[in-house]
Design an enzyme around this catalytic site. Structure first.
Site, mmCIF file in Angstrom:
data_model
loop_
_atom_site.group_PDB
_atom_site.id
_atom_site.type_symbol
_atom_site.label_atom_id
_atom_site.label_comp_id
_atom_site.label_asym_id
_atom_site.label_seq_id
_atom_site.Cartn_x
_atom_site.Cartn_y
_atom_site.Cartn_z
ATOM 1 N N VAL A 1 -36.531 -50.289 -42.120
ATOM 2 C CA VAL A 1 -36.020 -51.295 -41.127
ATOM 3 C C VAL A 1 -36.642 -52.499 -41.110
ATOM 4 O O VAL A 1 -35.897 -53.587 -41.204
ATOM 5 C CB VAL A 1 -35.911 -50.676 -39.605
ATOM 6 C CG1 VAL A 1 -35.233 -51.767 -38.869
ATOM 7 C CG2 VAL A 1 -35.075 -49.299 -39.489
ATOM 8 N N ASP B 1 -48.972 -53.963 -42.327
ATOM 9 C CA ASP B 1 -48.648 -52.521 -42.611
ATOM 10 C C ASP B 1 -49.665 -51.651 -43.074
ATOM 11 O O ASP B 1 -50.580 -52.298 -44.011
ATOM 12 C CB ASP B 1 -47.380 -52.478 -43.511
ATOM 13 C CG ASP B 1 -46.453 -51.284 -43.473
ATOM 14 O OD1 ASP B 1 -45.216 -51.543 -43.161
ATOM 15 O OD2 ASP B 1 -46.913 -50.235 -43.576
ATOM 16 N N TYR C 1 -43.850 -38.359 -31.124
ATOM 17 C CA TYR C 1 -43.110 -39.096 -31.426
ATOM 18 C C TYR C 1 -42.234 -39.691 -30.261
ATOM 19 O O TYR C 1 -42.214 -41.139 -29.596
ATOM 20 C CB TYR C 1 -41.950 -39.233 -32.649
ATOM 21 C CG TYR C 1 -41.221 -40.265 -33.003
ATOM 22 C CD1 TYR C 1 -39.561 -40.211 -32.684
ATOM 23 C CD2 TYR C 1 -41.469 -41.422 -33.714
ATOM 24 C CE1 TYR C 1 -39.082 -41.358 -33.285
ATOM 25 C CE2 TYR C 1 -40.817 -42.487 -33.932
ATOM 26 C CZ TYR C 1 -39.393 -42.429 -33.603
ATOM 27 O OH TYR C 1 -38.605 -43.504 -34.279
HETATM 28 O O1 LIG Z 1 -49.762 -46.032 -38.317
HETATM 29 C C1 LIG Z 1 -48.826 -46.476 -39.206
HETATM 30 C C2 LIG Z 1 -47.710 -45.741 -39.389
HETATM 31 C C3 LIG Z 1 -46.671 -46.589 -40.028
HETATM 32 N N1 LIG Z 1 -46.727 -47.691 -40.544
HETATM 33 C C4 LIG Z 1 -45.477 -48.207 -41.036
HETATM 34 O O2 LIG Z 1 -44.330 -48.481 -40.249
HETATM 35 C C5 LIG Z 1 -43.360 -48.832 -41.201
HETATM 36 C C6 LIG Z 1 -42.297 -47.585 -40.534
HETATM 37 O O3 LIG Z 1 -41.109 -47.636 -41.520
HETATM 38 P P1 LIG Z 1 -40.392 -46.434 -41.939
HETATM 39 O O4 LIG Z 1 -39.708 -46.637 -42.879
HETATM 40 O O5 LIG Z 1 -41.139 -45.155 -41.932
HETATM 41 O O6 LIG Z 1 -39.455 -46.237 -40.584
HETATM 42 P P2 LIG Z 1 -38.178 -47.175 -40.044
HETATM 43 O O7 LIG Z 1 -38.324 -48.512 -40.696
HETATM 44 O O8 LIG Z 1 -37.019 -46.263 -40.375
HETATM 45 O O9 LIG Z 1 -38.305 -47.180 -38.495
HETATM 46 C C7 LIG Z 1 -39.248 -47.888 -37.791
HETATM 47 O O10 LIG Z 1 -38.262 -49.149 -37.184
HETATM 48 C C8 LIG Z 1 -37.669 -48.453 -36.252
HETATM 49 C C9 LIG Z 1 -38.318 -47.748 -34.910
HETATM 50 O O11 LIG Z 1 -37.412 -47.195 -34.142
HETATM 51 C C10 LIG Z 1 -38.989 -46.692 -35.814
HETATM 52 O O12 LIG Z 1 -39.732 -46.214 -34.840
HETATM 53 C C11 LIG Z 1 -40.004 -47.462 -36.793
HETATM 54 O O13 LIG Z 1 -40.743 -46.457 -37.500
HETATM 55 C C12 LIG Z 1 -43.758 -48.120 -42.790
HETATM 56 O O14 LIG Z 1 -43.550 -49.420 -43.529
HETATM 57 C C13 LIG Z 1 -45.132 -47.682 -42.464
HETATM 58 O O15 LIG Z 1 -46.102 -47.783 -43.444
HETATM 59 C C14 LIG Z 1 -47.866 -48.421 -39.858
HETATM 60 O O16 LIG Z 1 -47.880 -49.753 -40.364
HETATM 61 N N2 LIG Z 1 -48.908 -48.115 -39.409
#
Ligand SMILES: O=c1ccn([C@@H]2O[C@H](COP(=O)(O)OP(=O)(O)O[C@H]3OC[C@@H](O)[C@H](O)[C@H]3O)[C@@H](O)[C@H]2O)c(=O)[nH]1
Length: 290
Positions: free
Chosen positions: A107, A126, A238
């Site tokens: 997203v 990130d 979560y």
């Molecule tokens: O500790 C962390 C965990 C995760 N992240 C990053 O956060 C991002 C999450 O992206 P994902 O593709 O896993 O998840 P999504 O983009 O689908 O959902 C994201 O946006 C919508 C929100 O409702 C979700 O809770 C959020 O995870 C990743 O880039 C991941 O690397 C961090 O930067 N730190």
């Protein structure tokens, strides 16, 4: 002896000899005479014209000064009639500096595309737990884009106007991998980003989730529905993590005056989604295709 003139009430002088009336104290003009004054010689027209010119000048002034001192490279056109971004044709807000935590995710990377397209300067923060650099690689040469490898569980100091906080693993496969880290990201990560928002006066958006409703007894769920949740389940890291993030967001708003937004995102799908992340749509697509 000179007879002083005495005015006697019983002998009112004849009109011819009546003393000229002392100039009456000027009486305040009534509303009717004001209206007549304005309407004569189109005075009202000129007053309205002046008000229109003044209000137009003050409305345009922020945009006109932007052209002179616009320091952002390829800043957005001031008057755009292509309202693709949903902004009404005509005026667009001046470019902003924004940070997107989790901006290399599914997203988040699409949000980064849109923000850069509308002329903002974007910093992605990130830790690449589930995000991928290739999701934002097409922006690496853009002078208005920066990519920081950083875990939001640790504080970060940035000067921005908006904070979009998406950092958190979203799929059960990923968030159950290390549930304590997932909860820490939701709590400490949100606390750090809210603290930054309060410190620099930035507007804060939390991307929450439909999981805050738990296993809802009400369908469809209204935003006022409190949910039917399990605080000790295997998914609670979560679900409860996002509920805590919403609590913190509202408390920084009520107690700290931070301008906040909360978006509860339901099932999403589209390009850059991981097929193996165990979410309902990706599972469906994987079973159909593989
Ligand atoms: O500790 C962390 C965990 C995760 N992240 C990053 O956060 C991002 C999450 O992206 P994902 O593709 O896993 O998840 P999504 O983009 O689908 O959902 C994201 O946006 C919508 C929100 O409702 C979700 O809770 C959020 O995870 C990743 O880039 C991941 O690397 C961090 O930067 N730190």
């Amino acid at each position: 002896m000179k007879q002083l003139h005495k005015s006697s009430p019983t002998h009112a002088p004849s009109p011819a000899h009546a003393p000229a009336p002392k100039s009456a104290k000027p009486t305040r003009p009534g509303p009717r005479s004001w209206i007549g004054y304005l309407l004569r010689e189109q005075r009202l027209l000129f007053v309205l014209l002046g008000a229109l010119i003044a209000s137009t000048f003050f409305l345009l002034r922020p945009y006109l000064s932007l052209t002179a001192s616009s320091h952002l490279p390829d800043a957005r056109p001031l008057f755009s009639f292509a309202s693709r971004s949903g902004v009404p044709a005509g005026f667009r807000p001046p470019p902003r500096r924004v940070v997107v935590t989790g901006g290399a995710g599914f997203v988040g990377s699409h949000l980064v595309d849109r923000l850069l397209e509308q002329g903002d300067s974007v910093i992605v923060v990130d830790n690449f737990f589930t995000g991928r650099k290739e999701n934002v690689a097409h922006h690496l040469r853009n002078p208005r884009f920066e990519l920081l490898r950083h875990d939001v569980v640790e504080p970060i100091l940035l000067e921005v106007d908006r904070i979009y906080h998406l950092a958190c693993p979203a799929s059960p496969v990923h968030y159950k991998y290390n549930p304590i880290k997932t909860y820490k990201t939701n709590v400490m990560g949100t606390l750090n980003m809210l603290g930054l928002a309060k410190r620099i006066g930035a507007r804060f958006l939390l991307t929450s989730t439909s999981e805050v409703y738990g296993d809802p007894l009400e369908h469809p769920q209204k935003e006022t529905y409190w949910g039917h949740v399990n605080p000790i389940g295997v998914r609670s890291c979560y679900d409860e993590g996002k509920r805590t993030a919403e609590t913190l967001t509202m408390d920084y708003h009520r107690g700290g005056g931070v301008e906040v937004r909360i978006a509860r995102i339901f099932n999403t799908y589209g390009p850059r989604m991981c097929l193996d992340d165990g979410r309902v749509v990706s599972n469906f697509v994987a079973q159909v295709c593989l």
